[in-house]
Design a protein around this motif. Sequence first.
Motif, PDB file in Angstrom:
ATOM      1  N   UNK A 192      98.141   1.609 135.851  1.00  0.00           N
ATOM      2  CA  UNK A 192      97.299   1.606 134.657  1.00  0.00           C
ATOM      3  C   UNK A 192      95.994   2.380 134.862  1.00  0.00           C
ATOM      4  N   UNK A 193      95.878   3.091 135.965  1.00  0.00           N
ATOM      5  CA  UNK A 193      94.678   3.893 136.220  1.00  0.00           C
ATOM      6  C   UNK A 193      94.809   5.241 135.512  1.00  0.00           C
ATOM      7  N   UNK A 194      94.856   5.176 134.187  1.00  0.00           N
ATOM      8  CA  UNK A 194      94.976   6.356 133.334  1.00  0.00           C
ATOM      9  C   UNK A 194      93.797   6.386 132.375  1.00  0.00           C
ATOM     10  N   UNK A 195      93.525   7.543 131.746  1.00  0.00           N
ATOM     11  CA  UNK A 195      92.384   7.617 130.826  1.00  0.00           C
ATOM     12  C   UNK A 195      92.402   6.568 129.726  1.00  0.00           C
ATOM     13  N   UNK A 196      93.576   6.326 129.107  1.00  0.00           N
ATOM     14  CA  UNK A 196      93.654   5.364 128.013  1.00  0.00           C
ATOM     15  C   UNK A 196      93.218   3.979 128.469  1.00  0.00           C
ATOM     16  N   UNK A 197      93.710   3.536 129.625  1.00  0.00           N
ATOM     17  CA  UNK A 197      93.367   2.199 130.109  1.00  0.00           C
ATOM     18  C   UNK A 197      91.957   2.151 130.683  1.00  0.00           C
ATOM     19  N   UNK A 198      91.462   3.288 131.122  1.00  0.00           N
ATOM     20  CA  UNK A 198      90.064   3.370 131.558  1.00  0.00           C
ATOM     21  C   UNK A 198      89.139   3.062 130.382  1.00  0.00           C
ATOM     22  N   UNK A 199      89.435   3.671 129.227  1.00  0.00           N
ATOM     23  CA  UNK A 199      88.650   3.400 128.019  1.00  0.00           C
ATOM     24  C   UNK A 199      88.845   1.958 127.557  1.00  0.00           C
ATOM     25  N   UNK A 200      90.082   1.462 127.649  1.00  0.00           N
ATOM     26  CA  UNK A 200      90.355   0.084 127.236  1.00  0.00           C
ATOM     27  C   UNK A 200      89.591  -0.933 128.083  1.00  0.00           C
ATOM     28  N   UNK A 201      89.436  -0.646 129.378  1.00  0.00           N
ATOM     29  CA  UNK A 201      88.691  -1.568 130.245  1.00  0.00           C
ATOM     30  C   UNK A 201      87.232  -1.648 129.816  1.00  0.00           C
TER      31      UNK A 201
ATOM     32  N   UNK B  65      92.352  -3.067 136.546  1.00  0.00           N
ATOM     33  CA  UNK B  65      91.780  -2.769 137.868  1.00  0.00           C
ATOM     34  C   UNK B  65      92.801  -2.942 138.991  1.00  0.00           C
ATOM     35  N   UNK B  66      93.661  -3.960 138.881  1.00  0.00           N
ATOM     36  CA  UNK B  66      94.579  -4.297 139.971  1.00  0.00           C
ATOM     37  C   UNK B  66      95.878  -3.497 139.943  1.00  0.00           C
ATOM     38  N   UNK B  67      96.308  -3.048 138.769  1.00  0.00           N
ATOM     39  CA  UNK B  67      97.571  -2.315 138.650  1.00  0.00           C
ATOM     40  C   UNK B  67      97.300  -0.805 138.710  1.00  0.00           C
TER      41      UNK B  67
ATOM     42  N   UNK C 128      96.668  15.354 131.466  1.00  0.00           N
ATOM     43  CA  UNK C 128      95.993  14.938 132.712  1.00  0.00           C
ATOM     44  C   UNK C 128      94.905  15.921 133.125  1.00  0.00           C
ATOM     45  N   UNK C 129      95.064  17.184 132.720  1.00  0.00           N
ATOM     46  CA  UNK C 129      94.050  18.195 133.063  1.00  0.00           C
ATOM     47  C   UNK C 129      92.843  18.078 132.136  1.00  0.00           C
ATOM     48  N   UNK C 130      93.138  17.974 130.821  1.00  0.00           N
ATOM     49  CA  UNK C 130      92.043  17.878 129.837  1.00  0.00           C
ATOM     50  C   UNK C 130      91.261  16.580 130.012  1.00  0.00           C
ATOM     51  N   UNK C 131      91.994  15.474 130.135  1.00  0.00           N
ATOM     52  CA  UNK C 131      91.344  14.170 130.289  1.00  0.00           C
ATOM     53  C   UNK C 131      91.187  13.847 131.777  1.00  0.00           C
ATOM     54  N   UNK C 132      90.426  14.673 132.442  1.00  0.00           N
ATOM     55  CA  UNK C 132      90.160  14.472 133.872  1.00  0.00           C
ATOM     56  C   UNK C 132      89.241  13.272 134.065  1.00  0.00           C
ATOM     57  N   UNK C 133      89.163  12.801 135.287  1.00  0.00           N
ATOM     58  CA  UNK C 133      88.301  11.651 135.589  1.00  0.00           C
ATOM     59  C   UNK C 133      86.845  11.962 135.242  1.00  0.00           C
ATOM     60  N   UNK C 134      86.439  13.200 135.498  1.00  0.00           N
ATOM     61  CA  UNK C 134      85.058  13.586 135.212  1.00  0.00           C
ATOM     62  C   UNK C 134      84.775  13.545 133.709  1.00  0.00           C
ATOM     63  N   UNK C 135      85.731  14.066 132.902  1.00  0.00           N
ATOM     64  CA  UNK C 135      85.524  14.059 131.454  1.00  0.00           C
ATOM     65  C   UNK C 135      85.519  12.637 130.906  1.00  0.00           C
ATOM     66  N   UNK C 136      86.406  11.796 131.394  1.00  0.00           N
ATOM     67  CA  UNK C 136      86.456  10.404 130.942  1.00  0.00           C
ATOM     68  C   UNK C 136      85.141   9.690 131.245  1.00  0.00           C
ATOM     69  N   UNK C 137      84.623   9.888 132.448  1.00  0.00           N
ATOM     70  CA  UNK C 137      83.349   9.266 132.827  1.00  0.00           C
ATOM     71  C   UNK C 137      82.204   9.797 131.967  1.00  0.00           C
ATOM     72  N   UNK C 138      82.255  11.096 131.645  1.00  0.00           N
ATOM     73  CA  UNK C 138      81.209  11.689 130.807  1.00  0.00           C
ATOM     74  C   UNK C 138      81.230  11.101 129.405  1.00  0.00           C
ATOM     75  N   UNK C 139      82.438  10.907 128.847  1.00  0.00           N
ATOM     76  CA  UNK C 139      82.563  10.335 127.511  1.00  0.00           C
ATOM     77  C   UNK C 139      82.055   8.894 127.477  1.00  0.00           C
ATOM     78  N   UNK C 140      82.403   8.126 128.511  1.00  0.00           N
ATOM     79  CA  UNK C 140      81.946   6.732 128.570  1.00  0.00           C
ATOM     80  C   UNK C 140      80.436   6.676 128.767  1.00  0.00           C
ATOM     81  N   UNK C 141      79.920   7.512 129.663  1.00  0.00           N
ATOM     82  CA  UNK C 141      78.478   7.553 129.893  1.00  0.00           C
ATOM     83  C   UNK C 141      77.735   7.956 128.623  1.00  0.00           C
ATOM     84  N   UNK C 142      78.282   8.938 127.889  1.00  0.00           N
ATOM     85  CA  UNK C 142      77.670   9.359 126.632  1.00  0.00           C
ATOM     86  C   UNK C 142      77.647   8.239 125.613  1.00  0.00           C
TER      87      UNK C 142
END
Length: 289
Positions: free
Chosen positions: A55-64, A50-52, A133-147
């Motif tokens: 690290x605001x990338x899809x991989x670390x988003x999933x890791x969080x 969260x602080x760095x 970065x295009x395929x793993x957009x913020x919207x797609x990452x959020x959709x995968x986590x929400x799913x």
Amino acid sequence: MGRRNITPVSDFILMGLTDSEEIRLVLCTLFLLIYLITVLGNVGMILIICLDSQLHTPMYFFLSHLSFLDLSYSSVITPKTLDNLLTFIKNISYTNCFTQMYCFVFLGATECFLLSSMAYDRCVAIRNPLHYSVVMSARRCCSLVFGSYLFGFTDSIVNALCMNKLHFCDSNVIYHFFCDVPPVLALSCTDTRDIEITISIFAGSTLVVSLITISVPYVSILSTILKITSTSEKQKAFSTCASHLLGVTIFYSTMVFTYLKPRKSYSLGKDQVASVFYTIVIPMLNPLI
């Protein structure tokens, strides 16, 4: 038919892992240490991500989210287990028992599908690095986590609806260290055959479908790595998914051992050891991995 005790059960007794006081003290110390490492590791992981801003990338988003699930997963099981190891009072109320069970099912199923989402992320990173970065957009990452959370919630709701039909009127002794589905089902004084089939179908589907959605990306990753001629590039590609693959292997090997096998082959000791791994040990290992 003979008359039977139909007094409803208001609480359960968790028999735990052992009756030996010496072994209980050793296990309590060990589990407490593991839980402290789990909390520090997963909370630390979430805070760092969260602080760095790097690290605001899809991989670390999933890791969080994986760290959040592991922290929650461990906190649902370990504190009560420690309490049972320290005291002779092993009672757990009816409400707390089923709350623990539903949370366990929700978090476990969610983690299965989150690991699938992470496998897809690693597949895109290796097969399409220029478009990552295009395929793993913020919207797609959020959709995968929400799913993932949605599938976990669905599994938990089905479990709750099925278990709500049961009546407990004879024994209230659970031969386990937490309120897992199989040992609780075994206590019911009603016919559980249809409920067992329904729960098994949903639980089995969760494990099998998530395993398939993990395996397919990794087969694609393997085929891509084999086409790379440079040894250093192969090692670099493999290193991007090695830690996730190790975490998946440990998690699923214990889950499959416990749940995807005939009921007749159930072994209290072996199943408890496997349960310790995926409920207490693995949440500690994931941040380290």
